[in-house]
Design an enzyme around this catalytic site. Sequence first.
Site, PDB file in Angstrom:
ATOM      1  N   GLU A  79       0.823  -1.208   0.000  1.00  0.00           N
ATOM      2  CA  GLU A  79       0.000   0.000   0.000  1.00  0.00           C
ATOM      3  C   GLU A  79       0.855   1.254   0.000  1.00  0.00           C
ATOM      4  O   GLU A  79       0.555   2.222  -0.702  1.00  0.00           O
ATOM      5  CB  GLU A  79      -0.947   0.044   1.205  1.00  0.00           C
ATOM      6  CG  GLU A  79      -1.749   1.336   1.188  1.00  0.00           C
ATOM      7  CD  GLU A  79      -2.810   1.463   2.265  1.00  0.00           C
ATOM      8  OE1 GLU A  79      -2.798   0.685   3.221  1.00  0.00           O
ATOM      9  OE2 GLU A  79      -3.649   2.379   2.116  1.00  0.00           O
ATOM     10  N   ILE A  97      -0.318  -1.770   7.788  1.00  0.00           N
ATOM     11  CA  ILE A  97      -1.287  -1.594   8.884  1.00  0.00           C
ATOM     12  C   ILE A  97      -2.658  -1.457   8.237  1.00  0.00           C
ATOM     13  O   ILE A  97      -2.921  -0.464   7.552  1.00  0.00           O
ATOM     14  CB  ILE A  97      -1.010  -0.334   9.746  1.00  0.00           C
ATOM     15  CG1 ILE A  97       0.388  -0.346  10.359  1.00  0.00           C
ATOM     16  CG2 ILE A  97      -2.073  -0.230  10.853  1.00  0.00           C
ATOM     17  CD1 ILE A  97       0.712   0.893  11.218  1.00  0.00           C
ATOM     18  N   ASP A  98      -3.510  -2.429   8.408  1.00  0.00           N
ATOM     19  CA  ASP A  98      -4.896  -2.278   7.975  1.00  0.00           C
ATOM     20  C   ASP A  98      -5.697  -1.890   9.210  1.00  0.00           C
ATOM     21  O   ASP A  98      -5.731  -2.633  10.196  1.00  0.00           O
ATOM     22  CB  ASP A  98      -5.436  -3.572   7.354  1.00  0.00           C
ATOM     23  CG  ASP A  98      -6.812  -3.332   6.758  1.00  0.00           C
ATOM     24  OD1 ASP A  98      -6.957  -2.379   5.967  1.00  0.00           O
ATOM     25  OD2 ASP A  98      -7.751  -4.070   7.100  1.00  0.00           O
ATOM     26  N   THR A 100      -5.533   1.776  10.077  1.00  0.00           N
ATOM     27  CA  THR A 100      -4.639   2.833  10.567  1.00  0.00           C
ATOM     28  C   THR A 100      -5.354   3.805  11.509  1.00  0.00           C
ATOM     29  O   THR A 100      -4.744   4.309  12.454  1.00  0.00           O
ATOM     30  CB  THR A 100      -4.024   3.594   9.376  1.00  0.00           C
ATOM     31  OG1 THR A 100      -3.178   2.688   8.679  1.00  0.00           O
ATOM     32  CG2 THR A 100      -3.163   4.752   9.814  1.00  0.00           C
ATOM     33  N   ASP A 222      -6.131  -4.731   0.967  1.00  0.00           N
ATOM     34  CA  ASP A 222      -7.018  -4.869   2.134  1.00  0.00           C
ATOM     35  C   ASP A 222      -7.527  -6.303   2.275  1.00  0.00           C
ATOM     36  O   ASP A 222      -7.680  -6.806   3.386  1.00  0.00           O
ATOM     37  CB  ASP A 222      -8.243  -3.957   2.014  1.00  0.00           C
ATOM     38  CG  ASP A 222      -7.902  -2.476   1.993  1.00  0.00           C
ATOM     39  OD1 ASP A 222      -7.039  -2.070   2.783  1.00  0.00           O
ATOM     40  OD2 ASP A 222      -8.512  -1.739   1.189  1.00  0.00           O
TER      41      ASP A 222
HETATM   42  C1  IPD Z   1      -8.990   0.794   5.563  1.00  0.00           C
HETATM   43  C2  IPD Z   1      -9.637  -0.192   6.494  1.00  0.00           C
HETATM   44  C3  IPD Z   1     -11.096   0.168   6.704  1.00  0.00           C
HETATM   45  C4  IPD Z   1     -11.848   0.232   5.404  1.00  0.00           C
HETATM   46  C5  IPD Z   1     -11.175   1.157   4.412  1.00  0.00           C
HETATM   47  C6  IPD Z   1      -9.698   0.766   4.247  1.00  0.00           C
HETATM   48  P1  IPD Z   1      -6.391   1.398   5.982  1.00  0.00           P
HETATM   49  O1  IPD Z   1      -7.612   0.497   5.356  1.00  0.00           O
HETATM   50  O2  IPD Z   1      -9.547  -1.505   5.972  1.00  0.00           O
HETATM   51  O3  IPD Z   1     -11.759  -0.792   7.511  1.00  0.00           O
HETATM   52  O4  IPD Z   1     -13.157   0.687   5.674  1.00  0.00           O
HETATM   53  O5  IPD Z   1     -11.854   1.013   3.186  1.00  0.00           O
HETATM   54  O6  IPD Z   1      -9.088   1.680   3.352  1.00  0.00           O
HETATM   55  O7  IPD Z   1      -6.482   2.761   5.343  1.00  0.00           O
HETATM   56  O8  IPD Z   1      -6.583   1.432   7.442  1.00  0.00           O
HETATM   57  O9  IPD Z   1      -5.184   0.606   5.538  1.00  0.00           O
HETATM   58 CA    CA Z   2      -6.062  -1.126   4.379  1.00  0.00          CA
HETATM   59 CA    CA Z   3      -2.962   0.510   5.425  1.00  0.00          CA
END
Ligand code: IPD
Ligand code: CA
Ligand code: CA
Length: 273
Positions: A79, A97-98, A100, A222
């Site tokens: 990412e 980090i999913d 964040t 994701d």
């Molecule tokens: C997000 C998370 C979130 C989802 C967003 C994502 P990130 O990823 O997975 O739950 O609702 O669509 O972008 O930005 O924390 O890596």
């Molecule tokens: Ca993510």
């Molecule tokens: Ca992320």
Amino acid sequence: MDEREYRHDRARAEELLELAAGIAEEAGQMLLAKRPARPEVLATKSSPTDVVTALDRAAEELIRGRIAEARPRDAVLGEEGGDTPGEGGVRWVVDPIDGTVNFLYGLPDWAVSIGVEVDGEIVAGVVHNVPRGELFTASKGGGAWLRGERLRCNTGVPLAKALVATGFGYEAGRRRVQAEVLAQVVPQVRDIRRGGSCAIDLCSVAAGRVDAYYERGTNYWDHAAAGLVAVEAGARIGGLNGRPVSPDMALCAAPGLFEELHDLLVPLDPEHD
Ligand code: IPD
Ligand code: CA
Ligand code: CA
């Protein structure tokens, strides 16, 4: 595929999974050790609420470094760092980090997510929920696991009794549509959860902690690893109208509930802006 090829593919998937799991745990330890009480936002991406911290970048660098040491010919899609080409058909798909925003606020649901593709197909996936110390793993044909426990998604749950996880994108216009769609979904299901990590939501489907998940606007990193965890736990993942999962829609549930939720969503036109 003959027996020898099958055994070779399984062994390769397990080997990649073991490496991915070790790397995810090392990145998790680094993140826990270095996470300040209140991490600072370093930059924003698609909108002012789409944030990146120094540790998102540091974790991806650590992960890329470990992959390069162990398997220097492999490609990596991350990412934060984008696409690094490789040779030989193996590509790593990394979200360092999913969740964040949870990481930023000290909420206990964020994960290191690492999926591994062979010839364009994910064959190994690891989602490490770091604050909870949970390691979700799956390899193609080898099942989905939470440490020693084999995962099976909930089956036979009708839509009206389904606990449904979802999420929202970072852009205001899209969120408005997502909220309108949600307003139509809430009265039809048991309840809604917004956990804040797509990868953990999908692992929650796998573990039976929710019955279903849908979200528009997610990226490949994701759901690459967690999608395999969900599928290996018996769930179905896809988009609308027979399309594969994509940024347009990610929908995941056991067969039966998948179709019911699908048929509720389609007339709501959740993919419009
Ligand atoms: C997000 C998370 C979130 C989802 C967003 C994502 P990130 O990823 O997975 O739950 O609702 O669509 O972008 O930005 O924390 O890596
Ligand atoms: Ca993510
Ligand atoms: Ca992320």
